[in-house]
Design an enzyme around this catalytic site. Sequence first.
Site, PDB file in Angstrom:
ATOM      1  N   ARG A   1       0.793  -1.242   0.000  1.00 49.31           N
ATOM      2  CA  ARG A   1       0.000   0.000   0.000  1.00 49.31           C
ATOM      3  C   ARG A   1       0.827   1.295   0.000  1.00 49.31           C
ATOM      4  NH1 ARG A   1      -4.804   0.943   3.704  1.00 49.31           N
ATOM      5  NH2 ARG A   1      -3.245   0.801   5.346  1.00 49.31           N
ATOM      6  N   ASP A   2       2.147   1.202  -0.109  1.00 46.62           N
ATOM      7  CA  ASP A   2       2.942   2.427  -0.200  1.00 46.62           C
ATOM      8  C   ASP A   2       4.161   2.180  -1.087  1.00 46.62           C
ATOM      9  OD1 ASP A   2       3.434   5.096   0.281  1.00 46.62           O
ATOM     10  OD2 ASP A   2       4.423   4.775   2.211  1.00 46.62           O
ATOM     11  N   LEU A   3       3.895   1.638  -2.269  1.00 44.21           N
ATOM     12  CA  LEU A   3       4.974   1.301  -3.195  1.00 44.21           C
ATOM     13  C   LEU A   3       5.416   2.552  -3.949  1.00 44.21           C
ATOM     14  CD1 LEU A   3       3.560  -2.065  -4.548  1.00 44.21           C
ATOM     15  CD2 LEU A   3       5.609  -1.786  -3.126  1.00 44.21           C
TER      16      LEU A   3
END
Length: 282
Positions: free
Chosen positions: A134-136
Site C-alpha cells: 500500500r505504499d509502493l
Amino acid sequence: MGSRNIIGIGICSYSVLDMINYGSFGDIFKISKKQDEKIYAMKQMKYRGDFRDDAYIMSELYCLSRLKHRNIISLHDIVIDVIEIHIIMEYAANENLQRYLFSHKNMSHGQKYDIFAQVLHGVMYCHSMEIAHRDLTPVNILLTDDVMVKIADFGLAVKCISDAGSLLLCTDYIGTASYLPPQVLSQQPFLPKPVDVWSLGILLIFIICLEVPYKGFQDDILAQQRKESWVDFIEIKSHALDCIVPKEILCLLRECLRLDATERTRIEEIVCKWDKFKATAL
C-alpha cells in the site's frame, strides 16, 4: 551521533554510524554490530503505552517476521525498550530507488527493466502471502551494492484476508497521493491488492520518466486520473528524453492504471507479461 539515542535492553551491542533518513513512522540509522562489525539498518520508532496498540509498528513487525524473499528487506533483530522499538534489518548500501535513479540518469533500459522486474517479483510474493504493501514508491524500494531490489517500509501494509478467509476492505485513506488510485483518494472502501497494482504502474512511469504523471492536491490528482492524462504525460516526456516507450509497456500501464479497481490486472499476470517482454527486449 552517539549511541545514547538508542540505549535499551540489547541495543548496546550495536553502534550508530550514521543517519540514513527521517521517516514519518520512524528514523532510519546505519549501524554496526560490535561483535563482528557487520552493517545493518535500524528503524527507530517511538510509542506510548503498549507498542502492540500501535497499528503501524505491529504491521511492520507482522510483515517483516513473515516475508522471506530475496526482494524483501530481511529482519535481523528487534530490540524493545520503554519508549522505543528498534527494528534491525539488512543494510541496502545504494539507499532508495529515487536517489539511485537521479544519480544514474544514463542507466540503460535493460537495467531499469530488471529493477522493475525485481519489484514485481517482490510484490507478487507479498500478495501470495496475502499481504499488500500500500505504499509502493521509489523511496520505499531500496537497492543493495549489487543493485538488488529490497522492498521496505511495511508500516502501511495490511492483511488481505481475515482469519476466516474473507476479503478485507480498507477504510484508512493514507499513503503517497501521487501513487494512490482514485478509490483511495475519493475515500471509498477498497481492496488493497489493486492499490499495489496501480502504484506499480505509477512507479514504472517514474522509472522511465523520472517524474510522476499526477501531482498536486488530492482533488487535482483525481481530476487528472479521470482524464487518464498519464498517456499524454508519457508522450511528452519520452519525446523530451528522446526515447520511445515500447508498446508492450504502454499496454501494461493501461492494465495497471484502469480506473475501475476490479478491472486491473492481477500481479501474477503482470509478472508473466513483464518477464516475457524483458526477455525479448534485452
